[in-house]
Design a protein around this motif. Structure first.
Motif, mmCIF file in Angstrom:
data_model
loop_
_atom_site.group_PDB
_atom_site.id
_atom_site.type_symbol
_atom_site.label_atom_id
_atom_site.label_comp_id
_atom_site.label_asym_id
_atom_site.label_seq_id
_atom_site.Cartn_x
_atom_site.Cartn_y
_atom_site.Cartn_z
ATOM 1 N N THR A 23 -22.339 -44.666 -0.884
ATOM 2 C CA THR A 23 -21.372 -43.697 -1.413
ATOM 3 C C THR A 23 -21.939 -43.079 -2.679
ATOM 4 O O THR A 23 -22.905 -43.564 -3.241
ATOM 5 N N LYS A 24 -21.306 -41.997 -3.108
ATOM 6 C CA LYS A 24 -21.715 -41.373 -4.372
ATOM 7 C C LYS A 24 -20.455 -40.942 -5.111
ATOM 8 O O LYS A 24 -19.515 -40.434 -4.505
ATOM 9 N N ILE A 25 -20.474 -41.167 -6.408
ATOM 10 C CA ILE A 25 -19.344 -40.718 -7.226
ATOM 11 C C ILE A 25 -19.640 -39.309 -7.724
ATOM 12 O O ILE A 25 -20.735 -39.027 -8.215
ATOM 13 N N PHE A 26 -18.679 -38.426 -7.563
ATOM 14 C CA PHE A 26 -18.821 -37.074 -8.096
ATOM 15 C C PHE A 26 -17.755 -36.817 -9.137
ATOM 16 O O PHE A 26 -16.642 -37.345 -9.051
ATOM 17 N N SER A 27 -18.121 -35.975 -10.072
ATOM 18 C CA SER A 27 -17.123 -35.590 -11.040
ATOM 19 C C SER A 27 -16.686 -34.176 -10.657
ATOM 20 O O SER A 27 -17.414 -33.207 -10.807
ATOM 21 N N LEU A 28 -15.516 -34.127 -10.043
ATOM 22 C CA LEU A 28 -15.016 -32.887 -9.458
ATOM 23 C C LEU A 28 -14.174 -32.171 -10.508
ATOM 24 O O LEU A 28 -13.079 -32.623 -10.843
ATOM 25 N N VAL A 29 -14.703 -31.083 -11.021
ATOM 26 C CA VAL A 29 -14.047 -30.440 -12.171
ATOM 27 C C VAL A 29 -14.098 -28.922 -12.062
ATOM 28 O O VAL A 29 -14.663 -28.380 -11.124
ATOM 29 N N GLY A 30 -13.529 -28.263 -13.023
ATOM 30 C CA GLY A 30 -13.552 -26.799 -13.056
ATOM 31 C C GLY A 30 -12.277 -26.223 -12.500
ATOM 32 O O GLY A 30 -11.179 -26.677 -12.804
ATOM 33 N N LYS A 31 -12.405 -25.222 -11.610
ATOM 34 C CA LYS A 31 -11.232 -24.543 -11.077
ATOM 35 C C LYS A 31 -10.766 -25.264 -9.818
ATOM 36 O O LYS A 31 -10.919 -24.777 -8.701
ATOM 37 N N ILE A 32 -10.240 -26.438 -10.025
ATOM 38 C CA ILE A 32 -9.824 -27.273 -8.908
ATOM 39 C C ILE A 32 -8.508 -27.927 -9.277
ATOM 40 O O ILE A 32 -8.290 -28.275 -10.424
ATOM 41 N N LYS A 33 -7.627 -28.074 -8.270
ATOM 42 C CA LYS A 33 -6.307 -28.630 -8.590
ATOM 43 C C LYS A 33 -6.405 -30.083 -9.033
ATOM 44 O O LYS A 33 -5.782 -30.463 -10.010
ATOM 45 N N ASN A 34 -7.146 -30.893 -8.274
ATOM 46 C CA ASN A 34 -7.254 -32.304 -8.636
ATOM 47 C C ASN A 34 -8.560 -32.583 -9.356
ATOM 48 O O ASN A 34 -9.541 -32.984 -8.744
ATOM 49 N N THR A 35 -8.576 -32.374 -10.641
ATOM 50 C CA THR A 35 -9.767 -32.742 -11.398
ATOM 51 C C THR A 35 -9.856 -34.257 -11.413
ATOM 52 O O THR A 35 -8.850 -34.932 -11.576
#
Ligand SMILES: Cc1cc2nc3c(=O)[nH]c(=O)nc-3n(C[C@H](O)[C@H](O)[C@H](O)COP(=O)(O)O)c2cc1C
Ligand code: FES
Lengths: 150, 640
Positions: free
Chosen positions: B369-381
């Motif tokens: 697996t890989k952890i991502f930091s999902l950020v920016g113009k996204i509803k679920n940061t």
């Protein structure tokens, strides 16, 4: 400057030249800047040439060669905050305080710095003033927030 | 001091038996994001309220690591029922204690609400954000108080270390890691087992192992969450690696910008030493290993391994050419193995569950697996951990819930400053090392920044090049000068001073910087420029030819104007203008003084959508202001 503080820090690291960065970080944390006299003490105690110390303190961003203001503003310019408009916040802070990043004003009220990602992208754009996080910034509210400090 | 395998298991049983089977456990995320939104106050209020209601014997409140759903912080999880409350405020605390803890009733408004208003989700694992993930590494964060080693031990912590020390020869450990196909999570994606083998076989008695916790990618915080939330998982991996490689000393190189990570890692090391899990004769096995923490002093390039080594030696971190690789000539000239935080955190899982288990996650050459930091113009940061190979679309839409504010998706930027932008047409690619490379991006360390129609891609390229130009150590000229020139051209373009030929010049500079630089900082620096030109050339052209920013983002190319027909003289924009650039009053149509306007966009943002009176112009000049004598607002009904 209290030289016993510097001595204590150097002793904690057993006066090892390999710990130069750790020693300087401790001094920076304690005094919030690196006075010239402190650097000279470090140079002498560790037997490290002043030129190497200068190279080190200018290479790493954590070090400041000037004293910091009463309130330290750290504005996040990380990518997430950038795409959410951190540049406009920066410009507003610059307009209100008259400072560029890295500067401190003459009456030592604010120091302005930019950082990359404070780890709370969910509330970006975000800044940290005196270790308090202020998020979801918009330019006009930022201006209003800053006016509350003295 | 725990002195043998049996003692470790007895000790673990002791911890588990001390747990009150009917006890209630309240876990509050105390990660950076939730702390910033007030988690500290929640913890204090919970403790106070629980005491007030006399429940302190039955309820345990813990500040834990970050479970990833930063968007809805502060997060509170109540066990054993796994009730998950989101966006908790101090004023909710009294109700949580009296209703949920005492009477076992749910508080509806704090639960996750599905798309339909009535669909409430109670359990953490059922929330779509989590349900679509595979949380091998960060899943434990919410269960652990990172300052308490017993919490880690209660979850089978250090059992992998015990297995390795007592049941496996060092070569077997290396083999297992090789078989797992684990690749480095720090950006390069190099096979970890092969690297370990090289360090193990390198001649020399003194060897080092290092955790690269410098996490410099500006907009990513995966490593931070593991360091702060589950530091023992990293230490356990590190000790196992040291045993496999034959090292007796190790370092954790943490950036000083992460004070909480430094604190928690420091505490973890001390506790592990007290328990005999670090130091001499670990668990009575005869193996010695000690770890020190080193603080980075704020230089992105020090995340590069050869620079990191110099920095560890107390010098400015300027990368050197490789080979020799650290595996043969590393710290103080000795064989050294450096791995990223997340790479190390995978090791105990691989040892405990076996390489085959690990291989079931992922695709061809990208396992786990890989952890991502999902950020920016996204509803679920937040932080998301997925098996390699899921599609970008699933991450953005299923986990991230899409773009907020009804805006249109434009691109995802992956891989940090060395990465690239992926447009809509490639959203269905599988996220793994090879597929990302095919579309001109990289996996990198796991930053994933979502951009919408308001994000200007030229500005994004400028942003990254700016960052890299500031962070270039200056040792080699292709990187130092190449970045400076790219920065100058990109700034010109975003400020409306671009010329024909600039795009070609950028491409040429990018190629030469990329091929002639000493380290990967310069070698990968072209990526943000080349990938944005590849997919968004038309945006560059609009800036250069029409002085127009199609996303209305580049301030120098945008002007704001109040439509006199639509303005209702409501004073809203006027009051919100920080530079007093708007004139008018009640009954007087508002007008922007273009000379005073700083283009901060506040007026545009506050003007209510049903008026829509503030207009944006780019690539064309704004209309003349309406003459003073015609500014008095005539009430529409009367005018007819
Ligand atoms: C400019 C630059 C910055 C880097 N920053 C980091 C970092 O912050 N964290 C990290 O783990 N690796 C970073 N790396 C990658 C390291 O050089 C190295 O490949 C990695 O630590 C190896 O660990 P891994 O095999 O587990 O990924 C960086 C590389 C470069 C060129
Ligand atoms: S980018 Fe600003 S907090 Fe992460």
């Amino acid at each position: 400057m209290d030289s016993s503080v510097i001595e204590r820090i150097i002793d904690k690291h057993h006066g090892e030249a390999g710990s130069l960065i750790q020693i300087l970080l401790d001094i920076q944390n304690e005094l919030r800047w690196l006075p010239g006299a402190a650097l000279e003490m470090v140079a002498e105690k560790l037997q490290v040439p002043m030129s190497r110390i200068q190279h080190t303190v200018t290479f790493y961003k954590a070090f400041s060669l000037v004293p910091k203001g009463r309130h330290e503003i750290n504005l996040c310019m990380g990518t997430a905050c950038h795409v959410r408009g951190a540049t406009r916040i920066l410009e507003m802070i610059e307009t209100v305080t008259g400072l560029q990043p890295g500067e401190t004003d003459a009456d030592m009220k604010f120091s302005l710095d930019t950082v990359n990602c404070l780890g709370c992208c969910a509330i970006g754009p975000v800044m940290e003033i005196d270790e308090q996080h202020l998020g979801k910034l918009v330019p006009d509210r930022t201006a209003a927030l800053l006016k509350k400090y003295d | 001091m725990i002195n043998s395998l049996t003692e470790l298991e007895q000790f673990r049983q002791g911890i588990l038996s001390k747990k009150d089977p009917d006890g209630i456990r309240v876990s509050v995320c105390a990660g950076a994001g939730c702390l910033a939104s007030g988690a500290g106050k929640i913890i204090a209020a919970l403790n106070e309220e629980i005491e007030k209601q006399g429940m302190q014997d039955r309820v345990l409140v813990k500040g834990t690591g970050c479970p990833g759903f930063c968007e809805r912080g502060p997060i509170v999880v109540i066990d054993p029922d796994e009730i998950c409350y989101l966006q908790v405020k101090p004023k909710d605390v009294a109700a949580i204690v009296s209703k949920t803890l005492k009477e076992k009733k749910l508080i509806d408004r704090l639960l996750y609400a599905g798309p339909g208003k009535d669909e409430k989700t109670v359990r953490e694992a059922d929330i779509p954000f989590y349900k679509n993930q595979e949380r091998n590494i960060i899943g434990n964060n919410i269960k652990i108080d990172p300052k308490c080693i017993d919490d880690y031990l209660a979850l089978d912590g250090y059992s992998a270390l015990a297995k390795v020390l007592f049941q496996m020869a060092p070569e077997q450990v290396v083999d297992e890691v090789k078989k797992s196909n684990l690749r480095g999570r720090g950006g390069g994606g190099f096979p970890t087992g092969i690297k370990w083998d090289a360090a193990r076989n390198a001649p020399g008695d003194t060897k080092y192992v290092i955790v690269n916790a410098d996490e410099g990618d500006p907009g990513a915080f995966m490593d931070r969450a593991v360091l702060e939330g589950n530091p023992h998982s990293i230490l356990e991996g590190l000790i196992i690696g040291a045993y496999a490689i034959g090292a007796h000393e190790g370092y954790v190189y943490v950036r000083q910008e992460y004070p909480l990570a430094l604190e928690n890692v420091g505490i973890a090391i001390r506790q592990a030493e007290e328990y005999g899990l670090l130091g001499s004769n670990i668990l009575g096995s005869g193996f010695d290993f000690k770890v020190k923490v080193h603080r980075g002093a704020g230089a992105f390039v020090c995340g590069e391994e050869t620079a990191l080594l110099l920095s560890l030696e107390g010098k400015p971190g300027e990368p050197r050419a490789r080979p020799p690789f650290p595996a043969t000539r590393g710290l103080w000239g000795k064989p050294t193995n450096i791995n990223n935080v997340e790479t190390w955190a995978n090791i105990p899982l691989i040892v405990n569950n076996g390489a085959d288990w690990f291989n079931q996650f992922g695709t061809g050459k990208s396992k786990g697996t890989k952890i991502f930091s999902l950020v920016g113009k996204i509803k679920n940061t937040g932080l998301v951990e997925v098996p390699m190979g899921v599609t970008l679309r699933d991450i953005v839409y299923k986990i991230g819930d899409g773009i907020p504010g009804g805006k249109k998706f434009k691109a995802v930027q992956t891989g940090g400053p060395a990465g690239g932008c992926i447009p809509e047409e490639h959203l269905d690619i599988a996220v793994d090392y090879d597929e990302l490379a095919k579309v001109g991006a990289i996996m990198g360390s796991g930053g994933m920044i979502v951009m919408d129609e308001d994000t200007c891609m030229v500005d994004v390229a400028r942003y990254f090049i700016n960052f890299l130009a500031q962070e270039s150590c200056g040792k080699c000229s292709p990187c130092r000068e190449g970045l400076k020139q790219m920065q100058r051209i990109l700034t010109n373009i975003t400020e409306g001073n671009g010329k024909e030929g600039d795009i070609e010049l950028l491409e040429e500079l990018a190629m030469s910087t990329g091929s002639a630089s000493l380290c990967a900082l310069g070698r990968t620096a072209p990526n943000p420029v080349l990938s944005t030109i590849r997919y968004f050339r038309h945006e560059y052209e609009a800036h250069i030819r029409e002085k127009r920013c199609p996303s209305y983002s580049c301030e120098k190319l945008v002007s704001y104007y109040i439509d006199p027909q639509a303005c209702t003289a409501c004073l809203l924009c006027l009051k919100n203008c920080a530079t007093d650039a708007i004139s008018g009053s009640r009954g007087q149509i508002h007008v922007i003084d273009q000379a005073k306007c700083t283009r901060c966009r506040s007026c545009y943002d506050v003007c209510p959508p049903h008026y829509g009176a503030v207009l944006r112009f780019s690539g064309e000049s704004v209309p003349e202001p309406i003459p003073v004598e015609r500014r008095t607002l005539v009430e529409k009904s009367k005018a007819i």
